[in-house]
Design a protein around this motif. Structure first.
Motif, PDB file in Angstrom:
ATOM      1  N   ARG A 154       1.017  -1.250   0.197  1.00  9.55           N
ATOM      2  CA  ARG A 154      -0.200  -0.253  -0.053  1.00  9.55           C
ATOM      3  C   ARG A 154       0.954   1.156   0.051  1.00  9.55           C
ATOM      4  O   ARG A 154       1.946   1.307   0.773  1.00  9.55           O
ATOM      5  CB  ARG A 154      -0.800   0.122   1.249  1.00  9.55           C
ATOM      6  CG  ARG A 154      -1.804  -1.095   1.328  1.00  9.55           C
ATOM      7  CD  ARG A 154      -2.745  -1.350   0.125  1.00  9.55           C
ATOM      8  NE  ARG A 154      -3.779  -0.182  -0.005  1.00  9.55           N
ATOM      9  CZ  ARG A 154      -4.690  -0.080  -0.892  1.00  9.55           C
ATOM     10  NH1 ARG A 154      -4.926  -1.405  -1.822  1.00  9.55           N
ATOM     11  NH2 ARG A 154      -5.509   0.862  -1.036  1.00  9.55           N
ATOM     12  N   THR A 163       1.148   5.837  -0.335  1.00 11.27           N
ATOM     13  CA  THR A 163       0.347   6.913  -0.445  1.00 11.27           C
ATOM     14  C   THR A 163       1.737   8.011  -0.309  1.00 11.27           C
ATOM     15  O   THR A 163       2.724   7.888  -0.405  1.00 11.27           O
ATOM     16  CB  THR A 163      -0.487   7.097   1.036  1.00 11.27           C
ATOM     17  OG1 THR A 163      -1.277   8.313   1.063  1.00 11.27           O
ATOM     18  CG2 THR A 163       0.519   7.113   2.344  1.00 11.27           C
ATOM     19  N   THR A 164       1.140   9.228  -0.164  1.00 14.19           N
ATOM     20  CA  THR A 164       2.059  10.509  -0.282  1.00 14.19           C
ATOM     21  C   THR A 164       2.350  10.957   1.381  1.00 14.19           C
ATOM     22  O   THR A 164       1.606  10.795   2.217  1.00 14.19           O
ATOM     23  CB  THR A 164       1.539  11.529  -0.991  1.00 14.19           C
ATOM     24  OG1 THR A 164       0.358  12.084  -0.775  1.00 14.19           O
ATOM     25  CG2 THR A 164       1.583  10.971  -2.486  1.00 14.19           C
ATOM     26  N   TRP A 221      -0.593  10.952   4.074  1.00  7.53           N
ATOM     27  CA  TRP A 221      -2.339  11.159   3.708  1.00  7.53           C
ATOM     28  C   TRP A 221      -2.809   9.637   4.278  1.00  7.53           C
ATOM     29  O   TRP A 221      -2.231   8.702   3.838  1.00  7.53           O
ATOM     30  CB  TRP A 221      -2.084  11.245   2.226  1.00  7.53           C
ATOM     31  CG  TRP A 221      -3.396  11.453   1.562  1.00  7.53           C
ATOM     32  CD1 TRP A 221      -4.665  11.610   2.077  1.00  7.53           C
ATOM     33  CD2 TRP A 221      -3.815  11.258   0.430  1.00  7.53           C
ATOM     34  NE1 TRP A 221      -5.625  11.577   1.247  1.00  7.53           N
ATOM     35  CE2 TRP A 221      -5.143  11.608  -0.111  1.00  7.53           C
ATOM     36  CE3 TRP A 221      -3.050  11.218  -1.051  1.00  7.53           C
ATOM     37  CZ2 TRP A 221      -5.656  11.618  -1.209  1.00  7.53           C
ATOM     38  CZ3 TRP A 221      -3.672  11.190  -2.249  1.00  7.53           C
ATOM     39  CH2 TRP A 221      -4.851  11.290  -2.382  1.00  7.53           C
ATOM     40  N   GLU A 232      -5.275   8.151   3.099  1.00 10.64           N
ATOM     41  CA  GLU A 232      -5.575   7.229   1.791  1.00 10.64           C
ATOM     42  C   GLU A 232      -4.571   6.569   1.448  1.00 10.64           C
ATOM     43  O   GLU A 232      -3.470   7.150   1.344  1.00 10.64           O
ATOM     44  CB  GLU A 232      -6.309   8.215   0.591  1.00 10.64           C
ATOM     45  CG  GLU A 232      -7.249   8.832   0.892  1.00 10.64           C
ATOM     46  CD  GLU A 232      -8.658   8.312   0.518  1.00 10.64           C
ATOM     47  OE1 GLU A 232      -8.804   7.031   0.080  1.00 10.64           O
ATOM     48  OE2 GLU A 232      -9.675   8.879   0.821  1.00 10.64           O
ATOM     49  N   THR A 233      -4.670   5.303   1.136  1.00 18.25           N
ATOM     50  CA  THR A 233      -3.670   4.402   0.357  1.00 18.25           C
ATOM     51  C   THR A 233      -3.958   3.796  -0.905  1.00 18.25           C
ATOM     52  O   THR A 233      -5.053   3.661  -1.045  1.00 18.25           O
ATOM     53  CB  THR A 233      -3.093   3.320   1.361  1.00 18.25           C
ATOM     54  OG1 THR A 233      -4.285   2.411   1.575  1.00 18.25           O
ATOM     55  CG2 THR A 233      -2.682   3.654   2.808  1.00 18.25           C
ATOM     56  N   VAL A 255       1.529   4.618  -6.515  1.00 15.55           N
ATOM     57  CA  VAL A 255       1.606   6.054  -6.369  1.00 15.55           C
ATOM     58  C   VAL A 255       2.787   6.488  -7.249  1.00 15.55           C
ATOM     59  O   VAL A 255       4.026   5.737  -7.016  1.00 15.55           O
ATOM     60  CB  VAL A 255       1.588   6.695  -5.150  1.00 15.55           C
ATOM     61  CG1 VAL A 255       1.716   7.940  -5.116  1.00 15.55           C
ATOM     62  CG2 VAL A 255       0.475   6.394  -4.413  1.00 15.55           C
ATOM     63  N   VAL A 300      -1.940   8.249  -8.793  1.00 16.46           N
ATOM     64  CA  VAL A 300      -2.471   7.191  -8.088  1.00 16.46           C
ATOM     65  C   VAL A 300      -3.451   6.234  -8.736  1.00 16.46           C
ATOM     66  O   VAL A 300      -4.165   6.491  -9.567  1.00 16.46           O
ATOM     67  CB  VAL A 300      -3.335   7.959  -6.717  1.00 16.46           C
ATOM     68  CG1 VAL A 300      -2.324   8.744  -5.901  1.00 16.46           C
ATOM     69  CG2 VAL A 300      -4.474   8.399  -7.139  1.00 16.46           C
ATOM     70  N   HIS A 303      -4.887  16.461  -1.256  1.00 18.71           N
ATOM     71  CA  HIS A 303      -5.595  15.105  -0.787  1.00 18.71           C
ATOM     72  C   HIS A 303      -6.989  15.149  -1.687  1.00 18.71           C
ATOM     73  O   HIS A 303      -7.891  14.473  -1.348  1.00 18.71           O
ATOM     74  CB  HIS A 303      -6.112  15.016   0.394  1.00 18.71           C
ATOM     75  CG  HIS A 303      -4.874  15.171   1.272  1.00 18.71           C
ATOM     76  ND1 HIS A 303      -4.648  15.163   3.038  1.00 18.71           N
ATOM     77  CD2 HIS A 303      -3.414  14.669   1.033  1.00 18.71           C
ATOM     78  CE1 HIS A 303      -3.434  15.001   3.147  1.00 18.71           C
ATOM     79  NE2 HIS A 303      -2.669  14.853   2.120  1.00 18.71           N
TER      80      HIS A 303
END
Ligand code: SF4
Ligand code: SF4
Lengths: 433, 456
Positions: free
Chosen positions: A51, A53-54, A61, A63-64, A68, A83, A95
């Motif tokens: 997973r 994210t940033t 963040w 959200e995953t 990315v 993403v 986001h």
């Protein structure tokens, strides 16, 4: 320039993120990317297995995603990334995600006014999307994304007709053209490369191949009267609709304007650039086989380099030209993948024909000061990165360094660097580098 | 008719029987558009552009001794049919072109194209047997240039040249497909090593790794294997997301110099754009020739402007320096095929043996070997001429089949894409019961996976 005027040019040093600490929190950290003003540093992180994210200045963040990539800060300091999850790609701006989803997104770039543009693929259709608004017409294929100088138009080389692999005759009829905002030129060509906009955003020029042998330049789909053995990427002369491109003639390579030679002959010419005032033109040339230099208005520098010279860069006042150059001493067969031969494969910066005295393992593009009096760049020596100004190497070496930025008055430098595993934003007077 | 010519005519009939008349729309349709006048004009223009001094020197120097014949696998494999002797190939193509100052017929061009594209692999073995070192490959490449300019090229090879022109890669791989494949391979090799990374567009990496079009198209596992090697060896490397990732160049072999140069420029510029110090290329032979011999020179570059290291040398350095360690050597009996462009052309023969011995237990040399090895008969763009020519290609390399059979090996290591596919074809045709493998396939199988990379 206008943006950098609003940056903090007073605070000498800001320690923004301890990357060592960050490293402990994640399985891995990739694509470390600072904002232009240096105030933010972002990365793609892997908080749990598979997973991604940033993370900006240490803030993750929630959200995953499955993938990315292509992290970039917009000039307004918003982080943009591509993403992917549940079989769909989209663009995330900070986001917020675009509502539109695609099968693939690539070549992500920004318009000068801060919109996000990229090549996209959806179903069988290829095209361009700007802030999620996709060209109405899709194409069999779209290659490359070209944004007009003011950002109002986007273009791509596109294929208009599906031909089967192996259909050489169908291909030679010409299925490639240029699309601007999804609307194609009237004419198709065997090949289209090197698409470029005019400075007023109204016209486009490109290299085209008319059949397997005849090359020329097309402007808005209309070809020059002359054809050549080969051509390279065209440019528009600033403030005009004149187009200049390298052409191959039986006598050698030269530069042509609107089809007519304007320079003498060389073994090679490419990457021609106009000065900001539009009065001078510089290009990479090979005056002799295996010798590379820059020619300005057709006159090559006296000093040439054995391996390569990279694209010329004009000073803001249009008077000076700098370029990265590379030389080797030893034969090709002595090369090693893991080691450097001392004194071999050396890079430096040449300004107006004179190379700096020192050479490096790698140099980045030369950057002129706003007053055109200084040239600096990022250089690499023995695995560490330094700033070099007018040939003098800075005292401090860094583990990572991004291109330094001059303050609008040219007195200071913004340095974005990693030292001891920590990311710093520093403002340093030129004399203290 | 002179005796030699009569012999050739007889021989031609004989070999025609072996593979029959081969239909290739690229050649057959191509000559329909030709007239003797057009041919004459195009040839004379082409000869003038070539400068002609080198060609003339070779042609004038040749004393027609025939010493080159025994070097050529086409000649040996076709029962020493004189029409397959290297000098005979020139005699049937460039000599009449020069002698008649381009006044030749469309049928002549059809035959010249067939010879230049499918009966010579440009392997240069014959140059080693010629007392004057005459470069047959150069002469036959010049014939190909003329055929390209006349629009008479084998269909499949021409299609590949078209792909290069559009995509800068050999296999019509679109920009999104390329990136997608790189990302997919990173996921794939998670089963092999822990937390692998395939960096894309990593500016300032030490090495830009480059592959050839068939890898993302249908051999993506090779990209995965390369990534395993890179990760375990701790290499600071990257792939570009943009055009220029493909090091191959079939336009060099079709005779389309302009596209060849364009493709090479894209490759070198990709490395410059990424600020990569070196390019390491996968196991491909002709790509190497295109970067250090033919393509670079067309651009005006004496040598590649960025050092380019072939995979054989890369693995050699990794093994010699202990960056990759071997857990257990490969047990099956192997032999090693020496790809012409990197062994005869670049002298990597001893490094190839070092790698073979480091990773394999049971290695038997082919005879002859190293720079004297026989070509795979796929190289020089011949395999890229596609299915119509596959049978002829296999028949014309019986000597390779015999050479391989004698080793008793089960696996033929082929550190070149064209060799890999071409030799597999020969193995099938002669029912040798062997298989080809790249070094990387064996290396990944036998290498030690350090604790920190172990999965689970
Ligand atoms: S295939 Fe090789 S040996 Fe035969 S003629 Fe061509 S270059 Fe010479
Ligand atoms: S060995 Fe050399 S000189 Fe003799 S026929 Fe062959 S090319 Fe000519």
């Amino acid at each position: 320039m206008s943006e950098s005027a609003n940056w903090d040019w007073k605070t000498k040093e800001k320690l923004l993120v301890d990357l060592n600490e960050l490293q402990k929190k994640f399985i891995d950290i990739r694509e470390l990317t600072p904002s232009d003003d240096g105030e933010k540093i972002a990365a793609v992180v892997q908080p749990e297995d598979k997973r991604f994210t940033t993370c900006v200045n240490g803030e993750v963040w929630d959200e995953t995603f499955e993938k990315v990539w292509s992290l970039k800060f917009k000039p307004d300091n918003k982080l943009v990334s591509l993403v992917f999850r549940d079989f769909e790609w989209t663009v995330a701006v900070d986001h917020e995600m675009w509502e539109e989803k695609f099968d693939f997104i690539w070549n992500m770039q920004f318009t000068p006014d801060g919109r996000v543009a990229a090549n996209v693929k959806k179903g069988d259709d290829y095209g361009v999307s700007v802030d999620g608004k996709t060209w109405e017409n899709g194409f069999v294929e779209a290659r490359d994304l070209i944004i007009s100088p003011n950002g109002t138009k986007t273009a791509s080389a596109v294929s208009t007709k599906r031909i089967k692999e192996g259909d050489i005759f169908g291909f030679q009829e010409g299925v490639w053209t240029v699309a601007v905002d999804g609307v194609t030129w009237d004419k198709t060509f065997v090949n289209v490369w090197g698409v470029t906009f005019s400075h007023d955003n109204q016209h486009l020029a490109a290299e085209v191949r008319l059949n397997l042998y005849d090359y020329t330049i097309a402007v808005d789909g209309k070809t020059w009267e002359e054809t050549f053995g080969c051509v390279w990427e065209p440019v528009f002369k600033p403030g005009s609709y004149d187009v200049v491109a390298p052409i191959k003639t039986p006598q050698g390579w030269t530069l042509a304007m609107n089809g007519k030679p304007i320079w003498g002959n060389f073994i090679q010419i490419w990457n021609q650039k106009y000065s900001p005032d539009g009065k001078r033109i510089a290009a990479i040339v090979a005056p002799e086989y295996g010798k590379w230099t820059i020619a300005v208005d057709g006159s090559p520098w006296a000093r040439s380099f054995s391996d390569a010279v990279l694209p010329p860069i004009f000073s803001p006042d249009s008077k000076r030209v700098a370029a990265a150059a590379k030389e080797s001493k030893y034969p090709f067969h002595m090369q090693s993948a893991l080691h450097n031969i001392p004194g071999n494969d050396r890079y430096t910066i040449a300004v107006d024909g004179t190379p700096w005295a020192e050479d490096f393992d790698m140099v980045w593009d030369p950057i002129f000061s706003p007053g055109s009096d200084k040239v600096l760049t990022k250089v690499e020596k023995n695995g560490r990165y330094f700033i070099a100004i007018d040939g003098r190497v800075g005292r401090r070496g860094f583990e990572a360094l991004w291109n330094p930025v001059f303050s609008p008055d040219g007195e200071k430098l913004l340095i974005r660097c990693v030292e001891g595993g920590k990311y710093y934003r520093r403002v340093v007077p030129i004399g203290e580098i | 008719m002179a005796v030699a010519e009569k012999k050739m005519a007889v021989a031609e009939k004989k070999t025609e029987k072996a593979w029959g008349k081969i239909v290739d729309a690229g050649l057959d349709e191509g000559i329909k558009k030709l007239t003797p006048e057009k041919i004459e004009k195009v040839i004379n223009k082409a000869l003038a552009a070539m400068g002609g001094a080198r060609l003339k020197t070779y042609v004038d120097t040749c004393i027609h001794c025939g010493l080159c014949s025994e070097a050529c696998h086409h000649y040996l494999s076709n029962d020493r049919d004189p029409s397959f002797a290297p000098v005979a190939k020139v005699k049937q193509t460039m000599w009449p072109i020069l002698k008649n100052k381009g006044r030749v017929t469309p049928e002549f061009i059809r035959r010249a194209a067939e010879i230049a594209y499918t009966e010579c692999n440009l392997c240069k073995r014959c140059s080693m047997y010629c007392p004057f070192g005459i470069d047959m490959a150069y002469i036959l490449l010049s014939v190909r240039r003329i055929c390209h300019l006349l629009g008479v090229t084998p269909l499949y090879l021409q299609d590949t040249a078209h792909s290069h022109a559009v995509t800068m890669n050999q296999m019509w791989v679109k920009q999104d497909d390329w990136i997608d494949t790189v990302q997919w391979q990173e996921e794939e090799i998670r089963a092999e090593i822990k937390n692998p990374r395939i960096p894309i567009d990593k500016e300032g990496a030490d090495i830009m790794y480059s592959v050839i079009g068939p890898e993302p198209k249908f051999q993506a596992q090779l990209m995965g294997q390369a990534a395993i090697i890179m990760n375990v060896a701790g290499i600071n490397w990257t792939y570009p997301s943009f055009d220029g990732w493909d090091n191959s160049d079939m336009a060099m072999y079709s005779g389309d110099h302009e596209i060849m140069g364009r493709v090479k420029r894209a490759h070198f510029e990709a490395a410059f754009r990424l600020k990569a110090k070196k390019i390491v290329m996968g196991e491909c032979g002709h790509a190497f020739r295109s970067i250090y011999d033919v393509g670079n020179r067309w651009l005006g570059l004496k040598m590649p402007p960025v050092p380019v290291i072939h995979a054989i040398q890369f693995y050699y350095e990794l093994l010699r320096e202990g960056r990759i360690k071997i857990a257990k050597k490969f047990k099956e009996p192997v032999t090693l095929h020496d790809p012409c462009n990197v062994i005869r052309g670049r002298g990597l023969g001893e490094m190839a043996r070092y790698v073979t011995n480091a990773i394999c237990e049971d290695f038997t040399e082919m005879q002859p070997n190293r720079e004297y090895n026989f070509c795979c008969c796929a190289g020089g763009g011949v395999i890229n001429c596609g299915p119509p020519w596959a049978k002829k290609r296999a028949i014309s390399n019986r000597v390779k089949a015999e050479q391989m059979k004698e080793t008793g090996a089960h696996i033929v290591i082929t550190p070149c894409h064209n060799c890999h596919s071409g030799i597999e074809d020969i193995i099938k045709y002669y029912k040798l019961g062997m298989h080809t493998k790249f070094f990387s396939e064996i290396l990944v199988e036998v290498m030690e996976i350090p604790e920190e990379f172990k999965v689970g």
